[in-house]
Design a protein around this motif. Sequence first.
Motif, PDB file in Angstrom:
ATOM      1  N   GLU A   1      -4.446  -8.931  -1.744  1.00 38.27           N
ATOM      2  CA  GLU A   1      -4.402  -9.019  -0.280  1.00 38.27           C
ATOM      3  C   GLU A   1      -3.115  -9.675   0.201  1.00 38.27           C
ATOM      4  OE1 GLU A   1      -6.869 -11.344   3.166  1.00 38.27           O
ATOM      5  OE2 GLU A   1      -8.060 -10.168   1.735  1.00 38.27           O
ATOM      6  N   LYS A   2      -2.671 -10.730  -0.479  1.00 42.48           N
ATOM      7  CA  LYS A   2      -1.414 -11.393  -0.096  1.00 42.48           C
ATOM      8  C   LYS A   2      -0.229 -10.450  -0.261  1.00 42.48           C
ATOM      9  CE  LYS A   2      -2.945 -16.090  -0.739  1.00 42.48           C
ATOM     10  NZ  LYS A   2      -2.958 -17.289  -1.523  1.00 42.48           N
ATOM     11  N   GLU A   3      -0.239  -9.661  -1.323  1.00 42.68           N
ATOM     12  CA  GLU A   3       0.838  -8.690  -1.517  1.00 42.68           C
ATOM     13  C   GLU A   3       0.804  -7.620  -0.426  1.00 42.68           C
ATOM     14  OE1 GLU A   3       0.601  -7.204  -5.530  1.00 42.68           O
ATOM     15  OE2 GLU A   3       1.205  -9.140  -6.381  1.00 42.68           O
ATOM     16  N   ASN A   4      -0.389  -7.205  -0.032  1.00 47.00           N
ATOM     17  CA  ASN A   4      -0.497  -6.222   1.049  1.00 47.00           C
ATOM     18  C   ASN A   4       0.023  -6.797   2.369  1.00 47.00           C
ATOM     19  OD1 ASN A   4      -1.494  -4.273  -0.663  1.00 47.00           O
ATOM     20  ND2 ASN A   4      -3.638  -4.626  -0.135  1.00 47.00           N
ATOM     21  N   GLN A   5      -0.222  -8.075   2.604  1.00 45.79           N
ATOM     22  CA  GLN A   5       0.299  -8.728   3.816  1.00 45.79           C
ATOM     23  C   GLN A   5       1.818  -8.841   3.753  1.00 45.79           C
ATOM     24  OE1 GLN A   5      -2.061 -12.296   3.617  1.00 45.79           O
ATOM     25  NE2 GLN A   5      -3.658 -11.432   4.939  1.00 45.79           N
ATOM     26  N   GLU A   6       2.383  -9.072   2.587  1.00 44.03           N
ATOM     27  CA  GLU A   6       3.838  -9.121   2.434  1.00 44.03           C
ATOM     28  C   GLU A   6       4.439  -7.726   2.640  1.00 44.03           C
ATOM     29  OE1 GLU A   6       7.112 -10.801  -0.724  1.00 44.03           O
ATOM     30  OE2 GLU A   6       5.377  -9.752  -1.563  1.00 44.03           O
ATOM     31  N   TRP A   7       3.760  -6.706   2.103  1.00 43.44           N
ATOM     32  CA  TRP A   7       4.247  -5.334   2.187  1.00 43.44           C
ATOM     33  C   TRP A   7       4.208  -4.792   3.617  1.00 43.44           C
ATOM     34  CZ3 TRP A   7       0.304  -1.860   3.651  1.00 43.44           C
ATOM     35  CH2 TRP A   7       0.714  -0.534   3.791  1.00 43.44           C
ATOM     36  N   TRP A   8       3.194  -5.155   4.392  1.00 46.23           N
ATOM     37  CA  TRP A   8       2.951  -4.516   5.688  1.00 46.23           C
ATOM     38  C   TRP A   8       4.191  -4.414   6.582  1.00 46.23           C
ATOM     39  CZ3 TRP A   8       0.503  -1.029   8.062  1.00 46.23           C
ATOM     40  CH2 TRP A   8       0.539  -0.964   9.449  1.00 46.23           C
ATOM     41  N   PRO A   9       4.900  -5.504   6.877  1.00 45.19           N
ATOM     42  CA  PRO A   9       6.078  -5.374   7.760  1.00 45.19           C
ATOM     43  C   PRO A   9       7.167  -4.474   7.171  1.00 45.19           C
ATOM     44  CG  PRO A   9       5.391  -7.676   7.587  1.00 45.19           C
ATOM     45  CD  PRO A   9       4.629  -6.912   6.552  1.00 45.19           C
ATOM     46  N   THR A  10       7.255  -4.408   5.848  1.00 42.57           N
ATOM     47  CA  THR A  10       8.260  -3.529   5.244  1.00 42.57           C
ATOM     48  C   THR A  10       7.909  -2.063   5.489  1.00 42.57           C
ATOM     49  OG1 THR A  10       7.284  -3.308   3.007  1.00 42.57           O
ATOM     50  CG2 THR A  10       8.647  -5.263   3.435  1.00 42.57           C
ATOM     51  N   HIS A  11       6.637  -1.766   5.459  1.00 46.77           N
ATOM     52  CA  HIS A  11       6.172  -0.402   5.750  1.00 46.77           C
ATOM     53  C   HIS A  11       6.529  -0.013   7.193  1.00 46.77           C
ATOM     54  CE1 HIS A  11       3.566   3.105   6.050  1.00 46.77           C
ATOM     55  NE2 HIS A  11       3.031   2.569   7.133  1.00 46.77           N
ATOM     56  N   CYS A  12       6.263  -0.918   8.115  1.00 49.99           N
ATOM     57  CA  CYS A  12       6.559  -0.645   9.531  1.00 49.99           C
ATOM     58  C   CYS A  12       8.043  -0.373   9.735  1.00 49.99           C
ATOM     59  CB  CYS A  12       6.112  -1.825  10.397  1.00 49.99           C
ATOM     60  SG  CYS A  12       4.340  -2.164  10.352  1.00 49.99           S
ATOM     61  N   GLU A  13       8.884  -1.192   9.145  1.00 46.70           N
ATOM     62  CA  GLU A  13      10.322  -1.014   9.320  1.00 46.70           C
ATOM     63  C   GLU A  13      10.809   0.262   8.649  1.00 46.70           C
ATOM     64  OE1 GLU A  13      13.642  -1.382  11.152  1.00 46.70           O
ATOM     65  OE2 GLU A  13      12.086  -2.896  11.469  1.00 46.70           O
ATOM     66  N   ALA A  14      10.272   0.590   7.497  1.00 47.72           N
ATOM     67  CA  ALA A  14      10.661   1.830   6.817  1.00 47.72           C
ATOM     68  C   ALA A  14      10.335   3.027   7.695  1.00 47.72           C
ATOM     69  CB  ALA A  14       9.960   1.938   5.463  1.00 47.72           C
ATOM     70  N   LEU A  15       9.204   3.002   8.360  1.00 48.86           N
ATOM     71  CA  LEU A  15       8.846   4.113   9.237  1.00 48.86           C
ATOM     72  C   LEU A  15       9.766   4.155  10.450  1.00 48.86           C
ATOM     73  CD1 LEU A  15       5.259   5.310   9.627  1.00 48.86           C
ATOM     74  CD2 LEU A  15       7.106   6.055  11.085  1.00 48.86           C
ATOM     75  N   ARG A  16      10.020   3.019  11.050  1.00 41.43           N
ATOM     76  CA  ARG A  16      10.910   3.010  12.218  1.00 41.43           C
ATOM     77  C   ARG A  16      12.306   3.505  11.866  1.00 41.43           C
ATOM     78  NH1 ARG A  16       9.792  -2.464  15.836  1.00 41.43           N
ATOM     79  NH2 ARG A  16       7.803  -1.760  16.748  1.00 41.43           N
ATOM     80  N   GLN A  17      12.739   3.301  10.621  1.00 44.02           N
ATOM     81  CA  GLN A  17      14.084   3.715  10.215  1.00 44.02           C
ATOM     82  C   GLN A  17      14.106   5.072   9.499  1.00 44.02           C
ATOM     83  OE1 GLN A  17      16.791   0.903   8.509  1.00 44.02           O
ATOM     84  NE2 GLN A  17      15.832  -0.833   9.543  1.00 44.02           N
ATOM     85  N   CYS A  18      13.026   5.821   9.587  1.00 38.97           N
ATOM     86  CA  CYS A  18      12.958   7.162   8.987  1.00 38.97           C
ATOM     87  C   CYS A  18      13.224   7.157   7.485  1.00 38.97           C
ATOM     88  CB  CYS A  18      13.956   8.117   9.660  1.00 38.97           C
ATOM     89  SG  CYS A  18      13.668   8.381  11.391  1.00 38.97           S
ATOM     90  N   ARG A  19      12.769   6.133   6.797  1.00 35.61           N
ATOM     91  CA  ARG A  19      13.010   6.021   5.362  1.00 35.61           C
ATOM     92  C   ARG A  19      11.876   6.690   4.576  1.00 35.61           C
ATOM     93  NH1 ARG A  19      16.818   2.411   3.338  1.00 35.61           N
ATOM     94  NH2 ARG A  19      16.208   3.449   1.398  1.00 35.61           N
ATOM     95  N   GLY A  20      11.888   8.016   4.601  1.00 32.18           N
ATOM     96  CA  GLY A  20      10.896   8.790   3.874  1.00 32.18           C
ATOM     97  C   GLY A  20      10.887   8.496   2.389  1.00 32.18           C
ATOM     98  N   ASP A  21      12.038   8.119   1.827  1.00 30.98           N
ATOM     99  CA  ASP A  21      12.095   7.766   0.407  1.00 30.98           C
ATOM    100  C   ASP A  21      11.223   6.547   0.122  1.00 30.98           C
ATOM    101  OD1 ASP A  21      13.943   6.235   1.985  1.00 30.98           O
ATOM    102  OD2 ASP A  21      15.156   5.781   0.214  1.00 30.98           O
ATOM    103  N   ILE A  22      11.285   5.553   0.983  1.00 27.75           N
ATOM    104  CA  ILE A  22      10.456   4.352   0.816  1.00 27.75           C
ATOM    105  C   ILE A  22       8.998   4.698   1.090  1.00 27.75           C
ATOM    106  CG2 ILE A  22       9.908   2.071   1.759  1.00 27.75           C
ATOM    107  CD1 ILE A  22      12.944   1.710   2.269  1.00 27.75           C
ATOM    108  N   LEU A  23       8.739   5.426   2.165  1.00 30.19           N
ATOM    109  CA  LEU A  23       7.362   5.753   2.535  1.00 30.19           C
ATOM    110  C   LEU A  23       6.663   6.536   1.431  1.00 30.19           C
ATOM    111  CD1 LEU A  23       8.088   6.673   6.238  1.00 30.19           C
ATOM    112  CD2 LEU A  23       6.977   4.588   5.423  1.00 30.19           C
ATOM    113  N   THR A  24       7.328   7.506   0.856  1.00 24.94           N
ATOM    114  CA  THR A  24       6.743   8.261  -0.248  1.00 24.94           C
ATOM    115  C   THR A  24       6.578   7.367  -1.476  1.00 24.94           C
ATOM    116  OG1 THR A  24       7.655  10.330   0.570  1.00 24.94           O
ATOM    117  CG2 THR A  24       7.025  10.279  -1.755  1.00 24.94           C
ATOM    118  N   GLY A  25       7.520   6.471  -1.700  1.00 24.50           N
ATOM    119  CA  GLY A  25       7.445   5.549  -2.828  1.00 24.50           C
ATOM    120  C   GLY A  25       6.278   4.574  -2.741  1.00 24.50           C
TER     121      GLY A  25
END
Length: 187
Positions: A56-80
């Motif tokens: 759960e702590k790792e998911n909380q750390e990951w969450w903002p990175t997911h949001c930023e990857a989507l805002r920046q059109c980083r399909g490579d990260i999103l698919t990863g």
Amino acid sequence: MTRINYYKGLTADYSKPGLVSDELKQTMIELAEKIVAMKDEKLPEISSDYTLEPIEKENQEWWPTHCEALRQCRGDILTGEYREDLVYLCQDGPYRGLDKQKEREKHWWALIAQPGVTMCWPIVMFFGEHTYFEWKCVDDETNETLAKGNVTWVRRGHRGACYLKTEQLTFYRDVFAPDSLLKLIKA
């Protein structure tokens, strides 16, 4: 009824536009690239060595990175962020594996991350390996909602990544992105 700040304790707040500095945006992308590289080849088991608490702590750390990857059109990260054997349940699905998901989802990413709109996630909740969120995509000029939805990820922390995703999404303007927007997605 008590109002909740769903971003309390998280690194960044993606509940509405304008809350994340340029410096923090870059930090989130760098962390997202590191997190994607942590994925184990095999889905790790939940055990006394890898319990739901650190997941759960790792998911909380990951969450903002997911949001930023989507805002920046980083399909490579999103698919990863997905496992190779992802199960994705939505009204266009179900999808199994990354090939079909990737082809369909790139249109969604292009529409919700296009110039002049901002993706927002006003609600996010964590419970062990489950992350539930509601999202909306807002036109920066008209404040019109272009799309919205709610999603549940079953994500076994950084080592496990997402192996099950369920989503309800509604697009109000477009469903397929034109080539000009698809070209903005980094593959």
